[in-house]
Design a protein around this motif. Structure first.
Motif, PDB file in Angstrom:
ATOM      1  N   THR A  60      -4.333   6.703   1.002  1.00  0.00           N
ATOM      2  CA  THR A  60      -3.124   6.778   0.190  1.00  0.00           C
ATOM      3  C   THR A  60      -2.983   8.169  -0.429  1.00  0.00           C
ATOM      4  N   PRO A  67       0.813  -1.216   0.000  1.00  0.00           N
ATOM      5  CA  PRO A  67       0.000   0.000   0.000  1.00  0.00           C
ATOM      6  C   PRO A  67       0.848   1.268   0.000  1.00  0.00           C
ATOM      7  N   ASP A 108      -6.497  -1.483  -4.841  1.00  0.00           N
ATOM      8  CA  ASP A 108      -6.488  -0.035  -5.015  1.00  0.00           C
ATOM      9  C   ASP A 108      -7.546   0.371  -6.039  1.00  0.00           C
TER      10      ASP A 108
END
Length: 201
Positions: free
Chosen positions: A118, A90, A154
């Motif tokens: 993120t 990540p 993601d």
């Protein structure tokens, strides 16, 4: 290779080309990177690894992987085995994977992990940019793996023209959704989850 060894351990490296290297029969990862940014990995081979073939850690931003091969990696008897073909931790962005081939690995093939908060895809403008997505996966092939062909966490990833064939579980699995088009799933345990694809046999 012996226990505890990677084929290539690449730490704190940027703007470097890794072309036509081979990592065969090591206990751990084939190519393991930490804090590696803006690098080109092209036509490398990772075969018969105890763990992952290409393993990217600690914000590996702006990297480009082209025509690499991950083959027959993972070991059911290795308790620490990650067993993925291409894995990104990540927090990494601007990474591009084009025309990579993964054949008969023990677990997932293209594994993209995700954290809720993120950073944006504009963090690394001097690397290989992907536009406004964290990952661009284009024309990659995943064949005959023990789990998913493409396991994409993601949601800011774009998948275009990839092929998943003969994988034991999903051909494409994106638990948070994904962008893209033109992906093909054939003869997998299940075809596609929240990924645009056709085939579905």
């Amino acid at each position: 290779g012996e226990e505890g060894e990677e084929g290539f351990s690449i730490d704190d490296v940027d703007h470097t080309k890794f072309i036509r290297n081979e990592s065969i029969d090591n206990f751990r990862d084939g190519f393991r990177t930490e804090r590696a940014t803006h690098n080109l990995f092209k036509k490398n081979l990772a075969k018969k690894k105890g763990q992952d073939s290409f393993d990217f850690h600690d914000e590996p931003d702006g990297n480009k992987l082209v025509r690499n091969t991950a083959m027959a990696n993972g070991d059911e008897e290795n308790e620490e085995s990650g067993e993925n073909g291409f894995e990104f931790e990540p927090g990494s962005i601007n990474n591009t994977l084009i025309r990579n081939l993964a054949i008969k690995n023990f677990d997932d093939v293209f594994k993209i992990e995700f954290e809720q908060f993120t950073t944006t895809a504009t963090r690394s403008p001097d690397g290989f940019t992907t536009g406004q997505v964290d990952y661009l996966l284009k024309s990659n092939i995943a064949v005959r793996h023990g789990d998913e062909g493409f396991d994409i966490d993601d949601p800011n990833s774009k998948l275009v023209g990839n092929i998943a064939k003969g994988n034991q579980d999903w051909g494409f699995y994106a638990q948070n959704g994904s962008l893209g088009f033109g992906n093909v799933a054939l003869a997998n345990g299940d075809p596609c989850f929240m990924v645009s694809c056709f085939g579905g046999l």
